[in-house]
Motif scaffolding. Structure first.
Motif, PDB file in Angstrom:
ATOM      1  N   VAL A 120      41.771  36.586  30.678  1.00 42.23           N
ATOM      2  CA  VAL A 120      40.826  36.940  31.746  1.00 42.23           C
ATOM      3  C   VAL A 120      40.020  35.711  32.185  1.00 42.23           C
ATOM      4  CG1 VAL A 120      38.654  38.197  32.136  1.00 42.23           C
ATOM      5  CG2 VAL A 120      40.647  39.403  31.248  1.00 42.23           C
ATOM      6  N   LEU A 121      39.499  35.005  31.196  1.00 43.82           N
ATOM      7  CA  LEU A 121      38.650  33.855  31.522  1.00 43.82           C
ATOM      8  C   LEU A 121      39.449  32.756  32.219  1.00 43.82           C
ATOM      9  CD1 LEU A 121      35.705  33.164  31.167  1.00 43.82           C
ATOM     10  CD2 LEU A 121      36.262  32.003  29.031  1.00 43.82           C
ATOM     11  N   GLU A 122      40.611  32.433  31.658  1.00 41.47           N
ATOM     12  CA  GLU A 122      41.402  31.348  32.245  1.00 41.47           C
ATOM     13  C   GLU A 122      41.932  31.744  33.627  1.00 41.47           C
ATOM     14  OE1 GLU A 122      44.268  29.773  29.529  1.00 41.47           O
ATOM     15  OE2 GLU A 122      42.701  29.034  28.186  1.00 41.47           O
ATOM     16  N   SER A 123      42.266  33.019  33.784  1.00 40.40           N
ATOM     17  CA  SER A 123      42.744  33.474  35.098  1.00 40.40           C
ATOM     18  C   SER A 123      41.642  33.323  36.135  1.00 40.40           C
ATOM     19  CB  SER A 123      43.159  34.946  35.035  1.00 40.40           C
ATOM     20  OG  SER A 123      44.266  35.102  34.214  1.00 40.40           O
ATOM     21  N   ALA A 124      40.467  33.826  35.797  1.00 38.27           N
ATOM     22  CA  ALA A 124      39.356  33.767  36.763  1.00 38.27           C
ATOM     23  C   ALA A 124      39.058  32.312  37.113  1.00 38.27           C
ATOM     24  CB  ALA A 124      38.130  34.462  36.190  1.00 38.27           C
ATOM     25  N   ARG A 125      39.037  31.464  36.106  1.00 35.75           N
ATOM     26  CA  ARG A 125      38.691  30.053  36.362  1.00 35.75           C
ATOM     27  C   ARG A 125      39.783  29.326  37.140  1.00 35.75           C
ATOM     28  NH1 ARG A 125      35.617  28.703  30.646  1.00 35.75           N
ATOM     29  NH2 ARG A 125      33.730  29.855  31.238  1.00 35.75           N
ATOM     30  N   SER A 126      41.023  29.809  37.049  1.00 36.61           N
ATOM     31  CA  SER A 126      42.119  29.121  37.753  1.00 36.61           C
ATOM     32  C   SER A 126      42.150  29.477  39.250  1.00 36.61           C
ATOM     33  CB  SER A 126      43.468  29.500  37.124  1.00 36.61           C
ATOM     34  OG  SER A 126      43.811  30.820  37.494  1.00 36.61           O
ATOM     35  N   LEU A 127      41.405  30.508  39.621  1.00 37.88           N
ATOM     36  CA  LEU A 127      41.453  30.956  41.022  1.00 37.88           C
ATOM     37  C   LEU A 127      40.572  30.088  41.915  1.00 37.88           C
ATOM     38  CD1 LEU A 127      41.225  34.793  40.353  1.00 37.88           C
ATOM     39  CD2 LEU A 127      43.180  33.612  41.396  1.00 37.88           C
ATOM     40  N   PRO A 128      40.912  29.994  43.197  1.00 40.30           N
ATOM     41  CA  PRO A 128      40.013  29.304  44.125  1.00 40.30           C
ATOM     42  C   PRO A 128      38.814  30.194  44.440  1.00 40.30           C
ATOM     43  CG  PRO A 128      41.843  30.272  45.313  1.00 40.30           C
ATOM     44  CD  PRO A 128      42.097  30.551  43.858  1.00 40.30           C
ATOM     45  N   VAL A 129      37.853  29.645  45.161  1.00 41.72           N
ATOM     46  CA  VAL A 129      36.717  30.466  45.601  1.00 41.72           C
ATOM     47  C   VAL A 129      37.119  31.180  46.893  1.00 41.72           C
ATOM     48  CG1 VAL A 129      34.329  30.417  46.433  1.00 41.72           C
ATOM     49  CG2 VAL A 129      35.038  28.924  44.530  1.00 41.72           C
ATOM     50  N   PHE A 130      36.940  32.492  46.903  1.00 45.79           N
ATOM     51  CA  PHE A 130      37.254  33.280  48.112  1.00 45.79           C
ATOM     52  C   PHE A 130      35.969  33.474  48.914  1.00 45.79           C
ATOM     53  CE2 PHE A 130      40.392  34.340  44.921  1.00 45.79           C
ATOM     54  CZ  PHE A 130      41.580  34.360  45.621  1.00 45.79           C
ATOM     55  N   GLU A 131      36.085  33.293  50.230  1.00 49.13           N
ATOM     56  CA  GLU A 131      34.888  33.429  51.080  1.00 49.13           C
ATOM     57  C   GLU A 131      34.551  34.895  51.331  1.00 49.13           C
ATOM     58  OE1 GLU A 131      33.094  30.925  51.880  1.00 49.13           O
ATOM     59  OE2 GLU A 131      34.499  29.460  51.046  1.00 49.13           O
ATOM     60  N   GLU A 132      35.606  35.727  51.392  1.00 50.76           N
ATOM     61  CA  GLU A 132      35.410  37.152  51.712  1.00 50.76           C
ATOM     62  C   GLU A 132      35.589  37.986  50.437  1.00 50.76           C
ATOM     63  OE1 GLU A 132      35.256  38.239  55.065  1.00 50.76           O
ATOM     64  OE2 GLU A 132      35.258  36.144  55.733  1.00 50.76           O
ATOM     65  N   LYS A 133      35.157  39.245  50.518  1.00 50.73           N
ATOM     66  CA  LYS A 133      35.424  40.177  49.414  1.00 50.73           C
ATOM     67  C   LYS A 133      36.931  40.289  49.213  1.00 50.73           C
ATOM     68  CE  LYS A 133      31.352  43.089  49.821  1.00 50.73           C
ATOM     69  NZ  LYS A 133      30.846  44.456  49.957  1.00 50.73           N
ATOM     70  N   ILE A 134      37.372  40.358  47.972  1.00 45.60           N
ATOM     71  CA  ILE A 134      38.816  40.261  47.721  1.00 45.60           C
ATOM     72  C   ILE A 134      39.530  41.620  47.698  1.00 45.60           C
ATOM     73  CG2 ILE A 134      38.849  38.047  46.498  1.00 45.60           C
ATOM     74  CD1 ILE A 134      38.751  39.663  43.876  1.00 45.60           C
ATOM     75  N   ARG A 135      40.819  41.515  48.011  1.00 55.31           N
ATOM     76  CA  ARG A 135      41.719  42.672  47.889  1.00 55.31           C
ATOM     77  C   ARG A 135      42.612  42.392  46.676  1.00 55.31           C
ATOM     78  NH1 ARG A 135      42.737  45.857  51.936  1.00 55.31           N
ATOM     79  NH2 ARG A 135      44.985  45.706  51.691  1.00 55.31           N
ATOM     80  N   PHE A 136      42.643  43.327  45.750  1.00 58.75           N
ATOM     81  CA  PHE A 136      43.224  43.078  44.433  1.00 58.75           C
ATOM     82  C   PHE A 136      44.269  44.147  44.096  1.00 58.75           C
ATOM     83  CE2 PHE A 136      43.213  43.494  39.804  1.00 58.75           C
ATOM     84  CZ  PHE A 136      43.281  42.183  39.394  1.00 58.75           C
ATOM     85  N   MET A 137      45.390  43.701  43.553  1.00 58.89           N
ATOM     86  CA  MET A 137      46.456  44.648  43.168  1.00 58.89           C
ATOM     87  C   MET A 137      46.733  44.505  41.671  1.00 58.89           C
ATOM     88  SD  MET A 137      50.494  44.315  44.238  1.00 58.89           S
ATOM     89  CE  MET A 137      50.237  44.306  45.969  1.00 58.89           C
ATOM     90  N   ASP A 138      46.857  45.624  40.959  1.00 59.56           N
ATOM     91  CA  ASP A 138      47.202  45.568  39.537  1.00 59.56           C
ATOM     92  C   ASP A 138      48.519  46.312  39.315  1.00 59.56           C
ATOM     93  OD1 ASP A 138      47.414  45.540  36.797  1.00 59.56           O
ATOM     94  OD2 ASP A 138      45.267  45.868  36.470  1.00 59.56           O
ATOM     95  N   ILE A 139      49.544  45.563  38.934  1.00 58.18           N
ATOM     96  CA  ILE A 139      50.883  46.143  38.751  1.00 58.18           C
ATOM     97  C   ILE A 139      51.037  46.565  37.286  1.00 58.18           C
ATOM     98  CG2 ILE A 139      53.355  45.649  38.870  1.00 58.18           C
ATOM     99  CD1 ILE A 139      52.583  43.394  40.915  1.00 58.18           C
ATOM    100  N   GLY A 140      51.192  47.862  37.047  1.00 58.74           N
ATOM    101  CA  GLY A 140      51.225  48.363  35.666  1.00 58.74           C
ATOM    102  C   GLY A 140      49.823  48.308  35.094  1.00 58.74           C
TER     103      GLY A 140
END
Ligand code: SAM
Length: 253
Positions: A120-140
């Motif tokens: 969780v931590l490494e994933s969040a830190r690897s992401l860029p900064v999004f300017e808008e509220k995000i749209r998120f998909m969770d597969i399984g």
């Protein structure tokens, strides 16, 4: 991670063959096993016996093994619970994860808790900064616990100003319903879509873009050919893909 030598593989298999024929239980003693592999040995033996129709004998071997499994991933306890629920057989449920409880228990095992916290931590830190509220998909998505943990972490790390929509995909009705509730309890204002089906069946009909897709421990429930096909279909709709997985295909006999 442990690996067996060729010799160990042969010895374990020979012992398993022998006790399957003799019907012996754990009181008959066992071959010399590297101490840190003893729980894995019991797990192997019980799985082997159950897979060969010797369910009661498998129970006799796995039950005492639970008591020596102080660290690690608690595989013996998991197998014992499974055999108890399915009349000492390795039966495949009609719907995989129709009962969310064993998996929820599994997520509390220290090995899993630590690995998922890091993911969780490494994933969040690897992401860029999004300017808008995000749209998120969770597969399984399972019970949605990891979904919420990651979304909170993304917000805490200030990678996004908020959550716009969450799409939850899972073929188990109980898991999908639980995930929807978990996400709703955590984020009361956002839009939540739930797709109760396999990713193979919905990847061609997503039709909307998602900033991030996550999949954790779901891809090993399908053959590699299926993964290729639906990942190709999903590609146009996903900007960032977070994967926590092992290289396996658990559901194909
Ligand atoms: C081990 S659980 C992981 C749940 C969650 N992602 C997590 O890590 O906490 C695997 C989930 O994948 C789902 N699943 C199995 N096969 C799937 C498929 N073909 N497409 C989408 N989800 C699937 C199962 O129903 C189950 O809820």
């Amino acid at each position: 991670m442990h690996f067996l030598t060729d010799r160990e593989q042969q010895e374990w298999r020979a012992f398993a063959d022998e006790i399957l024929i003799s019907g012996a239980g754990p009181d008959q003693g066992m071959p010399e096993i590297r101490p840190d592999l003893i729980p894995a040995f019991y797990f192997y033996l019980a799985t082997f016996l159950a897979a060969h129709g010797a369910g009661e004998q498998a129970m006799a071997w796995i039950t005492p093994a639970v008591l020596i499994e102080e660290e690690g991933n608690f595989g013996c306890a998991y197998l014992l619970g499974f055999l108890q629920r399915y009349s000492n057989t390795l039966a495949k449920p009609a719907t995989v994860f129709s009962d969310p409880r064993p998996f929820i228990h599994f997520t509390t095992v220290p090995l899993m808790t630590n690995a998922r916290r890091t993911f969780v931590l490494e994933s969040a830190r690897s992401l860029p900064v999004f300017e808008e509220k995000i749209r998120f998909m969770d597969i399984g998505c399972g019970d949605g616990g990891l979904t919420v943990a990651l979304l909170f972490c993304i917000l805490e790390e200030k990678k996004a100003p908020g959550i716009n929509e969450v799409l939850l995909i899972d073929p188990s009705p109980a898991m999908a319903a639980l995930a929807e509730k978990t996400v709703r309890d955590a984020f009361s204002e956002i839009s939540i879509r739930t797709w109760n089906g396999k990713i193979q069946d919905c990847s061609g009909a997503v039709g909307e873009s998602y900033d991030i897709a996550m999949s954790s421990l779901a891809y090993h429930h399908m053959p590699v050919e299926d993964k290729r096909v639906h990942l190709r279909r999903l590609k146009p709709w996903i900007n960032h893909f977070l994967l926590f997985e092992m290289d396996a295909d658990h559901d194909t006999p």
